[in-house]
Design a protein around this motif. Structure first.
Motif, mmCIF file in Angstrom:
data_model
loop_
_atom_site.group_PDB
_atom_site.id
_atom_site.type_symbol
_atom_site.label_atom_id
_atom_site.label_comp_id
_atom_site.label_asym_id
_atom_site.label_seq_id
_atom_site.Cartn_x
_atom_site.Cartn_y
_atom_site.Cartn_z
ATOM 1 N N LEU A 141 -8.879 34.737 -33.148
ATOM 2 C CA LEU A 141 -9.607 35.810 -32.470
ATOM 3 C C LEU A 141 -9.898 36.967 -33.421
ATOM 4 C CD1 LEU A 141 -10.713 36.822 -29.734
ATOM 5 C CD2 LEU A 141 -8.472 37.874 -29.339
ATOM 6 N N VAL A 142 -8.903 37.365 -34.205
ATOM 7 C CA VAL A 142 -9.093 38.477 -35.139
ATOM 8 C C VAL A 142 -10.060 38.078 -36.252
ATOM 9 C CG1 VAL A 142 -7.944 40.037 -36.749
ATOM 10 C CG2 VAL A 142 -6.832 39.426 -34.600
ATOM 11 N N LEU A 143 -9.849 36.908 -36.845
ATOM 12 C CA LEU A 143 -10.746 36.457 -37.906
ATOM 13 C C LEU A 143 -12.148 36.182 -37.370
ATOM 14 C CD1 LEU A 143 -8.468 34.058 -40.009
ATOM 15 C CD2 LEU A 143 -9.076 36.439 -40.454
ATOM 16 N N GLY A 144 -12.249 35.791 -36.097
ATOM 17 C CA GLY A 144 -13.561 35.622 -35.497
ATOM 18 C C GLY A 144 -14.325 36.930 -35.420
ATOM 19 N N PHE A 145 -13.611 38.021 -35.150
ATOM 20 C CA PHE A 145 -14.258 39.338 -35.175
ATOM 21 C C PHE A 145 -14.742 39.673 -36.582
ATOM 22 C CE2 PHE A 145 -13.929 43.957 -35.805
ATOM 23 C CZ PHE A 145 -14.823 44.391 -34.838
ATOM 24 N N PHE A 146 -13.930 39.338 -37.576
ATOM 25 C CA PHE A 146 -14.330 39.556 -38.964
ATOM 26 C C PHE A 146 -15.586 38.754 -39.307
ATOM 27 C CE2 PHE A 146 -14.067 37.623 -43.229
ATOM 28 C CZ PHE A 146 -14.291 38.754 -44.009
ATOM 29 N N ILE A 147 -15.652 37.510 -38.854
ATOM 30 C CA ILE A 147 -16.823 36.674 -39.109
ATOM 31 C C ILE A 147 -18.041 37.226 -38.374
ATOM 32 C CG2 ILE A 147 -17.794 34.378 -38.774
ATOM 33 C CD1 ILE A 147 -15.732 34.693 -41.048
ATOM 34 N N HIS A 148 -17.826 37.759 -37.174
ATOM 35 C CA HIS A 148 -18.927 38.378 -36.434
ATOM 36 C C HIS A 148 -19.530 39.536 -37.227
ATOM 37 C CE1 HIS A 148 -21.140 40.360 -33.196
ATOM 38 N NE2 HIS A 148 -20.441 41.465 -33.419
ATOM 39 N N VAL A 149 -18.680 40.361 -37.820
ATOM 40 C CA VAL A 149 -19.165 41.481 -38.634
ATOM 41 C C VAL A 149 -19.909 40.956 -39.861
ATOM 42 C CG1 VAL A 149 -18.475 43.497 -39.980
ATOM 43 C CG2 VAL A 149 -17.338 42.995 -37.814
ATOM 44 N N LEU A 150 -19.334 39.966 -40.532
ATOM 45 C CA LEU A 150 -19.959 39.431 -41.737
ATOM 46 C C LEU A 150 -21.286 38.756 -41.419
ATOM 47 C CD1 LEU A 150 -19.451 39.239 -44.761
ATOM 48 C CD2 LEU A 150 -18.327 37.040 -44.389
ATOM 49 N N ASP A 151 -21.388 38.095 -40.285
ATOM 50 C CA ASP A 151 -22.653 37.481 -39.874
ATOM 51 C C ASP A 151 -23.742 38.532 -39.705
ATOM 52 O OD1 ASP A 151 -22.474 34.747 -39.886
ATOM 53 O OD2 ASP A 151 -21.561 34.612 -37.912
ATOM 54 N N ASN A 152 -23.396 39.643 -39.081
ATOM 55 C CA ASN A 152 -24.384 40.702 -38.894
ATOM 56 C C ASN A 152 -24.753 41.363 -40.219
ATOM 57 O OD1 ASN A 152 -24.934 41.231 -35.854
ATOM 58 N ND2 ASN A 152 -22.733 40.926 -35.952
ATOM 59 N N VAL A 153 -23.823 41.414 -41.160
ATOM 60 C CA VAL A 153 -24.153 41.923 -42.493
ATOM 61 C C VAL A 153 -25.162 40.998 -43.167
ATOM 62 C CG1 VAL A 153 -23.222 42.394 -44.790
ATOM 63 C CG2 VAL A 153 -21.971 43.138 -42.759
ATOM 64 N N ILE A 154 -24.969 39.696 -43.034
ATOM 65 C CA ILE A 154 -25.909 38.731 -43.609
ATOM 66 C C ILE A 154 -27.303 38.929 -43.022
ATOM 67 C CG2 ILE A 154 -26.485 36.271 -43.724
ATOM 68 C CD1 ILE A 154 -23.508 35.670 -43.904
ATOM 69 N N ASP A 155 -27.391 39.091 -41.708
ATOM 70 C CA ASP A 155 -28.694 39.292 -41.074
ATOM 71 C C ASP A 155 -29.337 40.600 -41.517
ATOM 72 O OD1 ASP A 155 -28.342 36.925 -39.696
ATOM 73 O OD2 ASP A 155 -27.400 37.902 -37.978
ATOM 74 N N THR A 156 -28.538 41.656 -41.630
ATOM 75 C CA THR A 156 -29.091 42.950 -42.038
ATOM 76 C C THR A 156 -29.614 42.900 -43.467
ATOM 77 O OG1 THR A 156 -27.527 44.062 -40.557
ATOM 78 C CG2 THR A 156 -28.593 45.409 -42.242
ATOM 79 N N VAL A 157 -28.845 42.316 -44.366
ATOM 80 C CA VAL A 157 -29.298 42.189 -45.753
ATOM 81 C C VAL A 157 -30.561 41.348 -45.822
ATOM 82 C CG1 VAL A 157 -28.669 41.303 -48.035
ATOM 83 C CG2 VAL A 157 -26.975 42.523 -46.676
ATOM 84 N N TYR A 158 -30.661 40.358 -44.956
ATOM 85 C CA TYR A 158 -31.865 39.524 -44.918
ATOM 86 C C TYR A 158 -33.087 40.343 -44.522
ATOM 87 C CZ TYR A 158 -34.969 35.716 -43.545
ATOM 88 O OH TYR A 158 -36.034 34.875 -43.416
ATOM 89 N N ILE A 159 -32.952 41.179 -43.487
ATOM 90 C CA ILE A 159 -34.066 42.031 -43.065
ATOM 91 C C ILE A 159 -34.406 43.043 -44.159
ATOM 92 C CG2 ILE A 159 -34.773 43.789 -41.399
ATOM 93 C CD1 ILE A 159 -34.919 41.015 -40.287
ATOM 94 N N CYS A 160 -33.397 43.612 -44.795
ATOM 95 C CA CYS A 160 -33.647 44.564 -45.883
ATOM 96 C C CYS A 160 -34.370 43.886 -47.044
ATOM 97 C CB CYS A 160 -32.328 45.182 -46.356
ATOM 98 S SG CYS A 160 -31.516 46.239 -45.143
ATOM 99 N N TYR A 161 -33.992 42.654 -47.345
ATOM 100 C CA TYR A 161 -34.682 41.901 -48.391
ATOM 101 C C TYR A 161 -36.138 41.647 -48.003
ATOM 102 C CZ TYR A 161 -36.350 37.658 -50.697
ATOM 103 O OH TYR A 161 -37.111 36.735 -51.350
ATOM 104 N N ALA A 162 -36.372 41.347 -46.715
ATOM 105 C CA ALA A 162 -37.751 41.125 -46.262
ATOM 106 C C ALA A 162 -38.577 42.401 -46.407
ATOM 107 C CB ALA A 162 -37.745 40.653 -44.806
ATOM 108 N N ILE A 163 -37.969 43.562 -46.127
ATOM 109 C CA ILE A 163 -38.680 44.834 -46.292
ATOM 110 C C ILE A 163 -38.994 45.070 -47.764
ATOM 111 C CG2 ILE A 163 -38.445 47.338 -46.042
ATOM 112 C CD1 ILE A 163 -36.766 46.816 -43.542
ATOM 113 N N ASP A 164 -38.019 44.810 -48.621
ATOM 114 C CA ASP A 164 -38.264 44.923 -50.062
ATOM 115 C C ASP A 164 -39.403 44.011 -50.501
ATOM 116 O OD1 ASP A 164 -36.718 46.911 -51.025
ATOM 117 O OD2 ASP A 164 -35.301 45.649 -52.097
ATOM 118 N N ARG A 165 -39.366 42.803 -50.038
ATOM 119 C CA ARG A 165 -40.396 41.815 -50.405
ATOM 120 C C ARG A 165 -41.762 42.264 -49.919
ATOM 121 N NH1 ARG A 165 -40.291 35.974 -51.144
ATOM 122 N NH2 ARG A 165 -42.198 35.020 -50.356
#
Length: 549
Positions: free
Chosen positions: A492-516
């Protein structure tokens, strides 16, 4: 024909007349599409909005506040309007002379018997060894989960490739070990072998091996994607490690939600106490005394449950908003390795300020999707006949999945730009469409790999916990139960950590798309990884000019 054509100017990357700025040789823009564009350059100016933001989707914030105020207002009324005789219904009997329910003379002693029995049961349970060891196991697991999360983040940041390739065999070996161990242990144990005959044990063994075979097949067909996914996880871990304050802000938001839920649960308990004791005639003509709730109580239950569900989805979306806003500030920082000051505070202020209506709308849509999906799944379990019902279920599930997927990147984009919900959804779609980016890859492979890593870490911890319990206690079979709870708590705790990391991946992806889209490079290491992502329409990826790929 070449001699009859008029010479044209070459289209630059920032030419506002280009319909798709990053495509070589763009086709003739459609007239209706051009007319819909109010400002042809608006998409080229997308970046993190650091200026004061205006309130968006304020109507949904007002509706949400009305729901909350009604829930708390009627809840307070439930507390003060309750009937104190609710807990003593069994002490009432029907009086034929008054044609009503009256209290028996021995009501006090009868009312105390359930409470006394509950107290004795609780006292004996609290003194048991199993409960004591259970509390210790859960406390130690929760304490150790914090350094385990930071250790996992550190390993993913510096040794993502090694961690993934070390854990990959355990994705297969651990299920095989548990399957064979259970089969052998159940065969040896007389009680288990009597409960599960040999045929059923063999069927379970074969079924688990078939599931493991499917996992192996998934790894084989996606093997070429794992290397890129490892790099994406490493980049996201680096971004998250630069914003460790999120691990303080996000749990505080969760604790705040629990504190917000506490009075609503109390109101729901006292809502049941609103009613009266009335006589009820049975089928044989005898009368008994029963509790009859007020007619408005079910309506309040529905209001409170809907408010809690909406609040839960809104808080989840608020956490995603805070993560996206914080990571976007780190990504678009002017200095290469600098972390903006008070970035988390700024994201929190925007989430619960100007963008609170957008977050409420997003939470409402997610809540509706969850309710509809639950209704569809319930209908599917009822085995409704007919091909029409099957087609409708497939269409509804596809529509709900599309809404969830679009909403995921919409809230990321709203956190970056501060735009309204519908505007963010449209601009996100146009951003990904213009740059031919495929977000499905980011969504699937990385989430499954991270989930597998969490499973491996939690399983190893559970095995270690079982070994310690087996060596220092005499719990016997109960040690398996405690080890299973330790595995669930750490997951449960590590799942919360993965949830945060997943959203970081999505955010960096959108930021990369803006850069592109802007033709810029704010984070060189991010571009070196994300430029390798597959693009839609089977076209070759475009290299960023400053990366030189």
């Amino acid at each position: 024909m070449a001699s009859t054509e008029e010479p044209t100017k070459p289209t630059s990357l920032f030419d506002s007349s280009a319909a798709q700025p990053l495509l070589s040789g763009p086709p003739e823009p459609d007239r209706s599409e051009v007319e819909r564009e109010h400002d042809p350059t608006q998409y080229l100016q997308i970046t993190y909005n650091r200026s004061p933001r205006t309130f968006r989707n304020i109507a949904f914030l007002i509706i949400f506040v009305v729901f909350v105020l009604c829930t708390f207002g009627f809840g307070i009324f439930c507390v003060f309007h309750r009937n104190t005789n609710y807990s003593t219904v069994s002490s009432y009997s029907y009086s034929s002379s008054s044609a009503s329910c009256v209290k028996s003379s021995n009501s006090t002693s009868l009312a105390l018997i359930p409470d006394l029995a509950a107290w004795v049961s609780l006292n004996s349970l609290s003194s048991s060894t199993v409960l004591r060891d259970l509390i210790w196991v859960l406390v130690i697991t929760l304490v150790l989960s914090v350094p385990i999360c930071f250790l996992l983040l550190l390993l993913l940041k510096h040794y993502a490739k090694q961690i993934v390739y070390v854990c990959l065999p355990f994705f297969i070996l651990l299920p095989v070990f548990f399957d064979v161990y259970w089969f052998v242990a159940c065969t040896i144990s007389s009680s288990c072998s009597d409960a599960f005959p040999l045929v059923y044990r063999i069927l379970v063994l074969v079924f688990v091996f078939l599931v493991i075979g499917v996992i192996v097949w998934i790894f084989v067909i996606n093997w070429h994607r794992i290397e890129l996914t490892v790099s994406i996880i490493g980049v996201a871990s680096d971004a998250l490690s630069s914003n460790l304050g999120l691990f303080v802000a996000l749990p505080c938001l969760t604790i705040g939600l629990v504190a917000y839920y506490a009075p609503i649960i109390v109101f729901l308990v006292f809502a049941r106490h609103n009613g009266k004791i009335v006589p009820k005639e049975s089928s044989d003509g005898e009368y008994s005394c029963t509790w009859k709730q007020d007619r408005w109580v079910p309506a309040y239950f529905a209001l409170a449950v809907l408010t809690m569900l909406w609040s839960l989805t809104t808080m989840i979306e608020a956490q995603v908003y805070v993560i996206s806003g914080t990571i976007a500030q780190w990504y678009f920082a002017k200095e290469e390795h600098s972390v903006p000051r008070r970035s988390i505070r700024s994201s929190l202020r925007n989430a619960f300020g100007p963008s609170s209506g957008t977050i409420c709308l997003s939470g409402l849509l997610i809540g509706i999707v969850r309710i509809v999906r639950t209704a569809v799944d319930t209908a599917a379990r009822e085995d409704a006949p007919g091909i029409v019902n099957l087609v409708l279920q497939c269409c509804v599930n596809a529509l709900l999945s599309s809404i969830e997927f679009l909403n995921k990147f919409t809230i990321n984009f709203a956190a970056i730009t501060g735009e309204a919900y519908c505007t963010s959804a449209r601009m996100t779609y146009e951003l990904l469409k213009r740059n031919l980016l495929s977000a499905v890859f980011v969504e699937t492979v990385s989430t499954r790999l991270l989930g597998g890593i969490v499973f491996v870490f939690s399983a190893i911890y559970a095995i270690a916990a079982w070994g310690i319990l087996k060596g220092v206690t005499d719990l016997g079979v109960d040690s398996y139960f405690l080890a299973l709870l330790a595995w669930a708590a750490l997951t449960l705790v590590l799942g919360f950590f993965i949830h945060v990391l997943d959203n970081v991946i999505d955010t960096v992806y959108i930021c990369y798309a803006i850069d592109r889209d802007r033709g810029e490079v704010c984070k060189q290491d991010v571009h070196e990884v994300y430029v390798q992502l597959p693009i839609s329409r089977n076209r070759a990826p475009l290299a960023s000019p400053s990366i030189g790929v």
